[in-house]
Enzyme design. Structure first.
Site, PDB file in Angstrom:
ATOM      1  N   HIS A 141       0.780  -1.090   0.044  1.00  0.00           N
ATOM      2  CA  HIS A 141      -0.046  -0.129   0.061  1.00  0.00           C
ATOM      3  C   HIS A 141       0.893   1.226  -0.025  1.00  0.00           C
ATOM      4  CE1 HIS A 141      -2.945   2.836   2.035  1.00  0.00           C
ATOM      5  NE2 HIS A 141      -3.771   2.492   1.111  1.00  0.00           N
ATOM      6  N   ASP A 213       1.108  -5.930   7.621  1.00  0.00           N
ATOM      7  CA  ASP A 213       0.208  -4.960   7.623  1.00  0.00           C
ATOM      8  C   ASP A 213      -1.129  -5.917   7.611  1.00  0.00           C
ATOM      9  OD1 ASP A 213      -2.025  -3.237   6.772  1.00  0.00           O
ATOM     10  OD2 ASP A 213      -0.667  -1.733   5.724  1.00  0.00           O
ATOM     11  N   HIS A 216      -6.421  -5.034   6.208  1.00  0.00           N
ATOM     12  CA  HIS A 216      -7.839  -5.933   5.482  1.00  0.00           C
ATOM     13  C   HIS A 216      -8.229  -7.216   6.203  1.00  0.00           C
ATOM     14  CE1 HIS A 216      -8.403  -2.565   2.890  1.00  0.00           C
ATOM     15  NE2 HIS A 216      -7.000  -2.400   2.984  1.00  0.00           N
TER      16      HIS A 216
HETATM   17  N1  PMP Z   1      -2.794  -0.145   5.028  1.00  0.00           N
HETATM   18  C1  PMP Z   1      -3.382  -0.890   4.043  1.00  0.00           C
HETATM   19  C2  PMP Z   1      -3.031  -2.003   3.355  1.00  0.00           C
HETATM   20  C3  PMP Z   1      -4.497   0.043   3.648  1.00  0.00           C
HETATM   21  O1  PMP Z   1      -5.329  -0.654   2.652  1.00  0.00           O
HETATM   22  C4  PMP Z   1      -4.769   1.134   4.412  1.00  0.00           C
HETATM   23  C5  PMP Z   1      -5.917   1.932   3.913  1.00  0.00           C
HETATM   24  N2  PMP Z   1      -6.572   2.226   2.778  1.00  0.00           N
HETATM   25  C6  PMP Z   1      -4.121   1.645   5.238  1.00  0.00           C
HETATM   26  C7  PMP Z   1      -2.884   1.042   5.578  1.00  0.00           C
HETATM   27  C8  PMP Z   1      -4.253   2.950   5.774  1.00  0.00           C
HETATM   28  O2  PMP Z   1      -5.255   2.824   6.849  1.00  0.00           O
HETATM   29  P1  PMP Z   1      -5.990   4.000   7.324  1.00  0.00           P
HETATM   30  O3  PMP Z   1      -7.240   4.260   6.204  1.00  0.00           O
HETATM   31  O4  PMP Z   1      -6.592   3.898   8.788  1.00  0.00           O
HETATM   32  O5  PMP Z   1      -5.360   5.328   7.306  1.00  0.00           O
END
Ligand code: PMP
Length: 396
Positions: A141, A213, A216
């Site tokens: 991401h 991470d 999801h």
């Molecule tokens: N990591 C991943 C894999 C994500 O998909 C996202 C959000 N799209 C984030 C981190 C960031 O999270 P947040 O929306 O809470 O800032």
């Protein structure tokens, strides 16, 4: 004072206009749309549409327990936490949330950040710096990539979910310094799962730190939504967000107490910002209560998503290697993806076309995010409408 702010020319106007024209010529313009509400059905241009664009996977943003805990925290502590965590911003509910997140993740401790983006932005530069090396999956991401840039470590990207390629790159990189492997457990744009056990084995063999991470996976996979990371992966830390399956806002890391102390002292996106506000922390505590009392939520979602995905696949749509509630329909061309999402919107299905640079070139797609807001009947209707629209667009 003379003239209105709208007709004055500013020095930046020329290059801003050029940048807008360049974006438009590549069909990459992004714009904000206002929606009157969120849920299974939302109104777009006066018409009800089935919403496949939300990350509210377990529908917890609307859950009475979540809303009640947010209200309680607001009434008890007020609208803001009034200071950063290291000043006077740490309330009893911040500590309670961290204890409960550590329990959910089977880790010694946890630390809450303002958002998932901020968690990644703080964690990665706290682990590695200029003379170190990061091995990251190609599809990680944007928040991870931005954090890597901030860290100034050398980045080695390995082919998506390819452990042989990771092994090769680990063996070929002999630089001294710390080494960190980063992957997502469920990938945000593809909905596929990383081979965590194999990656963890490589991390051990090559004496690397391992960061996963779980933005999801948290809340959906694993017992009571603990995610896909297992204790025997011995991950250095796992990151998560409170803003997807947990229905609210915020990010966190689950790790050892020693690591938490290090992050409190070094993660700049933790130190130099105001602590998450009471209502947001209360909502997260409510969501964790719901996961405890109804642990089957995640598996119900995954079951519904599987049925939906199978129907789309059988019709000939390319859903990639998705094995989660996130289902891409890969179209390739950015323009075709935009046209497809517009047609779907006309047919009452709200999806977002995801285009480069968010995904690699020639892999533009529609991203369907299945949630527990959707009933089984709504998913069956949606699949039929998506297949009909894809046929009209010549995609199948
Ligand atoms: N990591 C991943 C894999 C994500 O998909 C996202 C959000 N799209 C984030 C981190 C960031 O999270 P947040 O929306 O809470 O800032």
């Amino acid at each position: 004072m003379s003239g209105s702010p709208t007709n004055s020319t500013r020095p930046e106007d020329d290059w801003l206009r050029d940048a807008a024209i360049a974006r438009e010529s590549k069909h990459l313009t992004r714009a904000l749309t206002e929606y009157p509400s969120c849920g299974a059905t939302i109104e777009v241009n006066g018409h009800p549409c089935l919403n496949f664009a939300s990350n509210d996977s377990l529908a917890l943003s609307q859950h009475p327990t979540v809303i009640a805990r947010a209200h309680d925290a607001l009434a008890t502590y007020g609208a803001g936490s009034t200071a950063s965590r290291l000043v006077t911003g740490t309330l009893p509910i911040h500590s309670e949330l961290e204890r409960k997140l550590a329990t959910l993740k089977h880790q010694e401790d946890a630390l809450v950040f303002g958002s998932g983006y901020m968690a990644n932005a703080g964690i990665i530069p706290a682990l590695v710096s200029r003379n170190d090396t990061i091995f990251a999956d190609r599809l990680c991401h944007a928040s991870i990539l931005d954090a890597i840039t901030l860290s100034r470590a050398t980045l080695v990207r390995y082919h998506h979910n390819d452990v042989n390629d990771l092994d090769k790159r680990l063996s070929a990189t002999t630089a001294n310094g710390r080494r960190l492997i980063i992957t997502e457990s469920i990938f945000s744009m593809d909905g596929d799962a990383a081979p965590l056990s194999e990656i963890a084995t490589l991390a051990k063999q090559h004496a690397c730190m391992l960061m996963i991470d779980e933005a999801h996976a948290t809340g959906i996979f694993g017992a009571k939504g603990s995610g896909l990371v297992q204790i025997d992966h011995q991950a250095t830390l796992t990151m998560g967000t409170l803003s997807k399956a947990l229905g609210g806002y915020g990010g966190f890391v689950a790790c050892s107490t020693l690591m938490k102390q290090h992050l409190i002292n070094t993660a700049r996106s933790f130190i130099y910002t105001t602590a998450p506000p009471p209502s947001v922390v209360g909502a997260a505590l409510g969501a964790l209560d719901v996961l405890q009392s109804t642990p089957e939520l995640g598996s119900s979602l995954l079951q519904r998503a599987k049925h939906f995905r199978d129907t789309l696949q059988h019709a000939g749509l390319d859903t990639g290697l998705s094995e989660s509630h996130i289902i891409p329909i890969i179209v390739g061309d950015s323009d075709a993806a935009t046209r497809f999402s517009k047609r779907l919107l006309d047919d009452g299905i709200l999806t977002i076309a995801i285009r480069p640079p968010t995904v690699p070139t020639k892999s533009a797609r529609i991203r369907l995010s299945t949630t527990l807001h959707h009933s089984e009947q709504q998913l069956t209707d949606a699949a039929a409408r998506i297949i009909a629209a894809a046929t009209q667009e010549g995609l199948i």
